[in-house]
Design a protein around this motif. Structure first.
Motif, PDB file in Angstrom:
ATOM      1  N   VAL A  52       1.338  -1.496  -0.116  1.00  0.00           N
ATOM      2  CA  VAL A  52      -0.191   0.151   0.044  1.00  0.00           C
ATOM      3  C   VAL A  52       0.452   1.309  -0.032  1.00  0.00           C
ATOM      4  O   VAL A  52       0.776   2.247  -0.424  1.00  0.00           O
ATOM      5  CB  VAL A  52      -1.093   0.076   1.497  1.00  0.00           C
ATOM      6  CG1 VAL A  52      -1.925   1.604   1.201  1.00  0.00           C
ATOM      7  CG2 VAL A  52      -2.156  -0.711   1.274  1.00  0.00           C
ATOM      8  N   LEU A  53       1.640   1.223   0.512  1.00  0.00           N
ATOM      9  CA  LEU A  53       2.519   2.709   0.777  1.00  0.00           C
ATOM     10  C   LEU A  53       3.366   3.136  -0.787  1.00  0.00           C
ATOM     11  O   LEU A  53       3.882   3.829  -0.865  1.00  0.00           O
ATOM     12  CB  LEU A  53       4.738   2.558   1.730  1.00  0.00           C
ATOM     13  CG  LEU A  53       3.443   2.408   2.946  1.00  0.00           C
ATOM     14  CD1 LEU A  53       4.123   2.650   4.101  1.00  0.00           C
ATOM     15  CD2 LEU A  53       2.555   3.687   3.786  1.00  0.00           C
ATOM     16  N   LEU A  54       3.863   1.684  -0.852  1.00  0.00           N
ATOM     17  CA  LEU A  54       4.470   1.440  -2.182  1.00  0.00           C
ATOM     18  C   LEU A  54       3.659   2.135  -3.783  1.00  0.00           C
ATOM     19  O   LEU A  54       3.842   3.057  -4.212  1.00  0.00           O
ATOM     20  CB  LEU A  54       5.151  -0.109  -3.577  1.00  0.00           C
ATOM     21  CG  LEU A  54       6.163  -0.445  -2.282  1.00  0.00           C
ATOM     22  CD1 LEU A  54       6.458  -1.604  -3.155  1.00  0.00           C
ATOM     23  CD2 LEU A  54       7.390   0.010  -3.627  1.00  0.00           C
ATOM     24  N   LEU A  55       2.144   1.784  -3.842  1.00  0.00           N
ATOM     25  CA  LEU A  55       1.238   2.488  -4.253  1.00  0.00           C
ATOM     26  C   LEU A  55       1.382   3.841  -4.013  1.00  0.00           C
ATOM     27  O   LEU A  55       1.145   4.515  -5.146  1.00  0.00           O
ATOM     28  CB  LEU A  55       0.326   1.565  -4.861  1.00  0.00           C
ATOM     29  CG  LEU A  55      -1.438   2.021  -5.364  1.00  0.00           C
ATOM     30  CD1 LEU A  55      -0.775   1.499  -6.741  1.00  0.00           C
ATOM     31  CD2 LEU A  55      -2.497   1.575  -4.401  1.00  0.00           C
ATOM     32  N   LEU A  56       0.555   4.540  -2.778  1.00  0.00           N
ATOM     33  CA  LEU A  56       0.580   5.191  -2.562  1.00  0.00           C
ATOM     34  C   LEU A  56       1.999   6.708  -2.998  1.00  0.00           C
ATOM     35  O   LEU A  56       1.815   7.442  -3.457  1.00  0.00           O
ATOM     36  CB  LEU A  56       0.429   6.156  -0.762  1.00  0.00           C
ATOM     37  CG  LEU A  56      -0.408   5.643  -0.373  1.00  0.00           C
ATOM     38  CD1 LEU A  56      -1.168   5.067   0.602  1.00  0.00           C
ATOM     39  CD2 LEU A  56      -1.972   6.212  -0.898  1.00  0.00           C
TER      40      LEU A  56
END
Length: 94
Positions: A52-56
């Motif tokens: 999720v942090l990579l996507l954000l």
């Protein structure tokens, strides 16, 4: 008498507490039961959080690159029409 103590056949009253202390030290160094640590955050949840942090980070990077560096509207980086236009340029349609 010194030979008797070395062979271990007779023990004096002073040797018994020392042997108990050595045995307790050995048991503390090598416990019979392995103690497992309970994780605060499970591994599968860590993986989800990282994804999720990579996507954000990717979304914010696109918006900054498109809006600040490219002098466009940052929200246009999230629209499908922008990428369709890029794909049309790559394929030679436009």
């Amino acid at each position: 008498m010194a030979n008797e103590m070395k062979s271990g056949s007779t023990l004096s009253n002073q040797d018994i507490p020392q042997k108990r202390a050595r045995r307790q030290d050995r048991n503390q160094k090598h416990p019979k039961f392995k103690i497992y640590r309970t994780r605060l955050i499970p591994i599968w949840l860590r993986i989800v959080i990282v994804l999720v942090l990579l996507l954000l980070a990717s979304v914010f990077g696109l918006m900054i690159g498109f809006g600040v560096i490219g002098d466009g509207n940052p929200l246009d980086a999230l629209k499908w029409e922008t990428y369709q236009h890029i794909l049309d340029i790559i394929n030679g349609i436009e």
